[in-house]
Write an enzyme that holds these catalytic residues in place. Sequence first.
Site, PDB file in Angstrom:
ATOM      1  N   HIS A  96       6.619  -1.303  -6.857  1.00 35.88           N
ATOM      2  CA  HIS A  96       7.325  -0.180  -6.234  1.00 35.88           C
ATOM      3  C   HIS A  96       8.787  -0.496  -5.920  1.00 35.88           C
ATOM      4  O   HIS A  96       9.671   0.322  -6.157  1.00 35.88           O
ATOM      5  CB  HIS A  96       6.597   0.250  -4.964  1.00 35.88           C
ATOM      6  CG  HIS A  96       5.219   0.770  -5.209  1.00 35.88           C
ATOM      7  ND1 HIS A  96       4.988   1.921  -5.942  1.00 35.88           N
ATOM      8  CD2 HIS A  96       4.004   0.306  -4.829  1.00 35.88           C
ATOM      9  CE1 HIS A  96       3.679   2.139  -6.003  1.00 35.88           C
ATOM     10  NE2 HIS A  96       3.067   1.173  -5.346  1.00 35.88           N
ATOM     11  N   HIS A  99       1.291   8.619  -6.046  1.00 36.28           N
ATOM     12  CA  HIS A  99       0.230   9.254  -6.839  1.00 36.28           C
ATOM     13  C   HIS A  99       0.445  10.764  -6.947  1.00 36.28           C
ATOM     14  O   HIS A  99       0.246  11.352  -8.015  1.00 36.28           O
ATOM     15  CB  HIS A  99      -1.149   8.967  -6.237  1.00 36.28           C
ATOM     16  CG  HIS A  99      -1.491   7.508  -6.204  1.00 36.28           C
ATOM     17  ND1 HIS A  99      -2.615   7.024  -5.581  1.00 36.28           N
ATOM     18  CD2 HIS A  99      -0.854   6.420  -6.723  1.00 36.28           C
ATOM     19  CE1 HIS A  99      -2.647   5.707  -5.705  1.00 36.28           C
ATOM     20  NE2 HIS A  99      -1.595   5.324  -6.393  1.00 36.28           N
TER      21      HIS A  99
END
Length: 297
Positions: A260, A76
Amino acid sequence: MICKFQRTIKKEISIKGIGLHSGEPVTIKLIPAESYDGINFIRDNVLIPARVEYANSFEFSTSLNKDGQTVRTVEHLMAALYFTGIDNIFISIDSEELPILDGSSIMFIERIKDAGIISLKEEKIYAVINDEITVSEGDKFIKGRPYNGFVATYQASYKNRIIGNRKYRYDSTVKDDFLNVAKARTYCFLEEIEFLREKGLAKGGSLDNAVVFKGDTVLNPEGLRFEDEPVKHKVLDLIGDLYLLGMPLIGEIYSFKGGHRLNASFVREMIGSSKFDVKYASEVIDSISDLKAGVSG
């Protein structure tokens, strides 16, 4: 939008919060850096470059490790650094996991803007995709191909009625499109929470920092920020992980059900191939101008 010069922040700032998975309090300090320093985390005096070479864990987040020191859930903040054009910065952290804040990137972006953003003297460097690149895992895949700019698309495939087969295409040339992605919060399903906590994860998760689904119902009182918020958050994660290349991309990225681990696999595949060129911003700007001239002519 192509930024011509490398960037950092004007002054040091601190950000406090808790880790999504650890539940531990954490403070990070964002510290200005010089040209070509790159993005680096600092934990217990160990410098951990924000590069895919140091990515070692992808269990519901992306973690970096060097010399026995780990930094978790970097995606993030990495997306926020991409959106604000920051190439060079040091991030000191006093715990293992970055603060989750509201579960999106927008609060990181706001704090970076509070610190101020300055251009440095040296030109920005871009990775320009020059041939198709594909990685896959079962039915999941990510494709990259040459493109006159940067776009990133994520397509989901859920039985959940709200998420379903939605997709979202982020285009860096569209004014303020980054806000659609940066404000999108992480999410999970209620039935996953017990499993996650048995694995020592999601200890800091709450309705304040994540969207929680129970079947086809959103449990958060305020609901979703966008009707396609989960898919936009997947684009956010994708962009944050792609920035572990160490420079912004010029190209088109399409992810089908990627996560991911596959994001990191794509970056590693790209680094190991000859399917991209490293170019200074002025070269990128000139080549894009030439392409536009060719189209208009």
